[in-house]
Design an enzyme around this catalytic site. Structure first.
Site, PDB file in Angstrom:
ATOM      1  CE1 TYR A  85      -4.072   2.004   0.378  1.00 46.78           C
ATOM      2  CE2 TYR A  85      -2.521   3.482   1.455  1.00 46.78           C
ATOM      3  CZ  TYR A  85      -3.740   3.267   0.847  1.00 46.78           C
ATOM      4  OH  TYR A  85      -4.623   4.309   0.708  1.00 46.78           O
ATOM      5  CG  PHE A 137      -7.341  17.665 -24.507  1.00 48.13           C
ATOM      6  CD1 PHE A 137      -7.471  17.138 -25.789  1.00 48.13           C
ATOM      7  CD2 PHE A 137      -7.631  16.848 -23.425  1.00 48.13           C
ATOM      8  CE1 PHE A 137      -7.889  15.829 -25.975  1.00 48.13           C
ATOM      9  CE2 PHE A 137      -8.042  15.536 -23.617  1.00 48.13           C
ATOM     10  CZ  PHE A 137      -8.173  15.023 -24.888  1.00 48.13           C
ATOM     11  CB  THR A 138     -12.189  17.345 -24.168  1.00 49.27           C
ATOM     12  OG1 THR A 138     -11.273  16.254 -24.078  1.00 49.27           O
ATOM     13  CG2 THR A 138     -12.565  17.560 -25.630  1.00 49.27           C
ATOM     14  CG  ASP A 228      -1.364  17.933 -21.753  1.00 51.74           C
ATOM     15  OD1 ASP A 228      -0.740  16.849 -21.710  1.00 51.74           O
ATOM     16  OD2 ASP A 228      -2.589  17.994 -21.982  1.00 51.74           O
ATOM     17  CE  LYS A 271      -3.765  10.217 -24.569  1.00 53.25           C
ATOM     18  NZ  LYS A 271      -4.602  10.341 -23.366  1.00 53.25           N
ATOM     19  NE  ARG A 395     -11.810  14.913 -30.006  1.00 55.08           N
ATOM     20  CZ  ARG A 395     -11.700  14.543 -28.725  1.00 55.08           C
ATOM     21  NH1 ARG A 395     -10.532  14.322 -28.177  1.00 55.08           N
ATOM     22  NH2 ARG A 395     -12.751  14.403 -27.977  1.00 55.08           N
ATOM     23  CG  PHE A 462     -16.451  14.202 -26.771  1.00 60.82           C
ATOM     24  CD1 PHE A 462     -16.296  15.320 -25.965  1.00 60.82           C
ATOM     25  CD2 PHE A 462     -15.563  13.152 -26.619  1.00 60.82           C
ATOM     26  CE1 PHE A 462     -15.276  15.378 -25.019  1.00 60.82           C
ATOM     27  CE2 PHE A 462     -14.548  13.199 -25.679  1.00 60.82           C
ATOM     28  CZ  PHE A 462     -14.409  14.314 -24.871  1.00 60.82           C
TER      29      PHE A 462
HETATM   30  N1  F0G Z   1      -4.115  15.871 -22.325  1.00 63.73           N
HETATM   31  C1  F0G Z   1      -4.101  15.478 -23.616  1.00 63.73           C
HETATM   32  C2  F0G Z   1      -3.351  16.285 -24.620  1.00 63.73           C
HETATM   33  C3  F0G Z   1      -4.802  14.334 -24.004  1.00 63.73           C
HETATM   34  O1  F0G Z   1      -4.779  13.962 -25.279  1.00 63.73           O
HETATM   35  C4  F0G Z   1      -5.507  13.597 -23.023  1.00 63.73           C
HETATM   36  C5  F0G Z   1      -6.269  12.415 -23.389  1.00 63.73           C
HETATM   37  C6  F0G Z   1      -5.495  14.046 -21.692  1.00 63.73           C
HETATM   38  C7  F0G Z   1      -4.762  15.190 -21.388  1.00 63.73           C
HETATM   39  C8  F0G Z   1      -6.245  13.348 -20.608  1.00 63.73           C
HETATM   40  O2  F0G Z   1      -5.628  12.159 -20.270  1.00 63.73           O
HETATM   41  O3  F0G Z   1      -7.264  10.382 -20.932  1.00 63.73           O
HETATM   42  O4  F0G Z   1      -5.317   9.878 -19.444  1.00 63.73           O
HETATM   43  O5  F0G Z   1      -7.221  11.196 -18.593  1.00 63.73           O
HETATM   44  N2  F0G Z   1      -6.519  12.140 -24.584  1.00 63.73           N
HETATM   45  C9  F0G Z   1      -7.181  10.956 -25.097  1.00 63.73           C
HETATM   46  C10 F0G Z   1      -7.358  11.087 -26.584  1.00 63.73           C
HETATM   47  C11 F0G Z   1      -8.385  10.521 -24.372  1.00 63.73           C
HETATM   48  O6  F0G Z   1      -8.010  10.194 -27.160  1.00 63.73           O
HETATM   49  O7  F0G Z   1      -6.838  12.020 -27.200  1.00 63.73           O
HETATM   50  P1  F0G Z   1      -6.404  10.838 -19.785  1.00 63.73           P
END
Ligand code: F0G
Length: 470
Positions: A85, A137-138, A228, A271, A395, A462
């Site tokens: 843990y 970014f979303t 990021d 990624k 997108r 989305f």
């Molecule tokens: N920042 C970027 C640039 C991303 O592309 C993503 C996720 C995140 C943050 C968030 O990270 O998914 O690990 O919580 N991108 C994915 C995509 C979901 O399909 O582009 P996460």
């Protein structure tokens, strides 16, 4: 001009073909279901590719997130998990890898990228603040908004133009940024949200010159820069390929230099780091680290696992070192470029220069007769699935969501369908099949109609929105 970037690449690596620096040791069978079955599956999923079952998908280009293949070394690392843990040895391996390759001081593990976005947004943003960044970014923007901030786009104008051949379309427009600082005051700007490469702009990089100049400007006003770093490995490849003075430096050296101009980073390790789950936050300021460590135990888990199993941290630590190898990134980017060049040869409109992790089809140009309110990029993703079982992602207007103030649709200038390439998963033959499917859908574009949204969730719509064919 359009070919100059690709030609430079050719000179650098010679006239010989590239190939992946690995061979296949284990395979996972995939198969294409019939056209009738795809029709039923698409209808059941409300024409949203996020709602398809993966078994109904043939080639899955939804995302490169958590979908890459781990190496034999990473799988061996899974067996070395220390599932304590507290104080797992795998955490210390992870900490050391991040310090070595990125150069940051304090490391806080999280379950994935948005866990780290949550922590940094809560730690730094106070209600009423503004967070400038090189395109939204979303999940990043949503966490900034939930913490009481307002995101302001300060990316260069070229980023919004799918045919501009600017080699660094991810750059921050320093004039736009300084105008904002003068308007709202530096004390209302807790940090700059800098992404490399820029996902929503088509995987476009930030130059070293830009981050250096940004550092200078931010120092003048006492503003921090947080990165990021999700696809920073691909960003440094583009610096090596395109920016003067970097051709003979390793990607690892370039990465270390880039990060040295920033105060910390958040990471979706799903990624660049070649793992299926994981993330982290890294900062240099002890006060910010303390604040984030206080919160990680509330939202993620203890500060030495942050939502990951010990074995996941071990695979991640190994992936950090594997992912930045020059031959790996080169073959990864060349595979994306291979697919893009097939489409360009048929005059199919895509974002150029071809970016790092995906091909982004310009759906406004693909379907000029479908208005943005009828979701051209979502339509294209649905049509591709119907044609061949290839799964892509919208997108555009659906991803952009609604303005929190007015409640109206945001109308992004980019209306794109993303074909995202997982790392070390598909072959060149798969890319051929994908390109031919895009071509088939393109050939019948004039007869294609758009979609109507029939269900809209409140957050990140989305992911779960549903549509009907018009
Ligand atoms: N920042 C970027 C640039 C991303 O592309 C993503 C996720 C995140 C943050 C968030 O990270 O998914 O690990 O919580 N991108 C994915 C995509 C979901 O399909 O582009 P996460």
């Amino acid at each position: 001009m359009p070919n100059s970037i690709y030609e430079t690449m050719g000179q650098q690596f010679g006239r010989r073909s590239w190939a992946e620096p690995w061979k296949i040791k284990m395979v996972e069978p995939i198969h294409m279901i019939s056209a009738e079955e795809r029709k039923q599956a698409a209808e059941k999923a409300g024409y949203n590719t996020f709602l398809l079952r993966s078994e109904d998908v043939y080639i899955d280009l939804l995302t490169d997130s958590g979908t890459s293949a781990m190496s034999d070394r990473q799988w061996a690392g899974i067996m070395l998990g220390d599932e304590a843990y507290a104080g797992s040895r795998n955490f210390y391996h992870l900490e050391e890898a991040i310090q070595t390759y990125y150069g940051y001081k304090y490391i806080i593990p999280t379950h994935q990228g948005r866990g780290a976005e949550h922590l940094i947004s809560k730690a730094l943003i106070k209600p009423g603040d503004f967070i400038p960044g090189n395109m939204y970014f979303t999940t990043t923007r949503l966490h900034q908004e939930l913490a009481g901030g307002t995101f302001v786009d300060v990316i260069i104008d070229d980023a919004h133009d799918t045919s501009s051949m600017n080699p660094f379309k991810g750059n921050v427009d320093l004039d736009k940024l300084e105008t904002l600082i003068k308007k709202v005051g530096a004390d209302q700007i807790p940090y700059i949200s800098l992404a490399g490469t820029v996902n929503m702009a088509g995987g476009q990089p930030v130059s070293m010159a830009n981050v250096k100049a940004l550092r200078k400007l931010c120092d003048k006003y006492g503003i921090a820069i947080y990165l990021d770093a999700t696809r920073m490995y691909e960003n440094v490849f583009f610096i090596q390929e395109r920016e003067e003075g970097y051709a003979n430096k390793s990607l690892a050296e370039i990465l270390k230099e880039f990060c040295s101009y920033t105060d910390g980073a958040w990471m979706s390790a799903k990624k660049d780091h070649l793992v299926n789950i994981g993330g982290w936050l890294a900062v240099n300021e002890p006060k910010v680290a303390e604040n984030a460590r206080n919160m990680v135990v509330i939202y993620e888990g203890l500060h030495t696992y942050g939502g990951m199993a010990g074995r996941d941290m071990q695979a991640l630590a190994i992936g950090i070192a594997e992912g930045i190898k020059d031959d790996h990134i080169r073959s990864r980017i060349m595979q994306v470029r291979y697919l893009g060049e097939l489409l360009l040869n048929w005059n199919i409109p895509i974002v150029e220069p071809i970016g790092g992790h995906a091909i982004f089809i310009d759906a406004k140009k693909f379907y000029p007769h479908i208005p943005q309110e009828q979701f051209p990029a979502q339509t294209l993703a649905a049509q591709l699935y119907l044609d061949s079982g290839v799964r892509s992602m919208e997108r555009g207007i659906v991803s952009a969501g609604r303005d929190p103030e007015s409640g109206e649709h945001r109308h992004p200038s980019l209306e794109l369908t993303r074909l995202t390439i997982p790392r070390r998963v598909y072959t060149q033959a798969h890319m051929d099949v994908v390109a031919e499917s895009v071509k088939a859908v393109y050939d019948v574009r004039e007869k294609t109609k758009g979609l109507r949204m029939v269900y809209e969730p409140e957050y990140l719509r989305f992911f779960q929105a549903r549509f009907e064919l018009l």
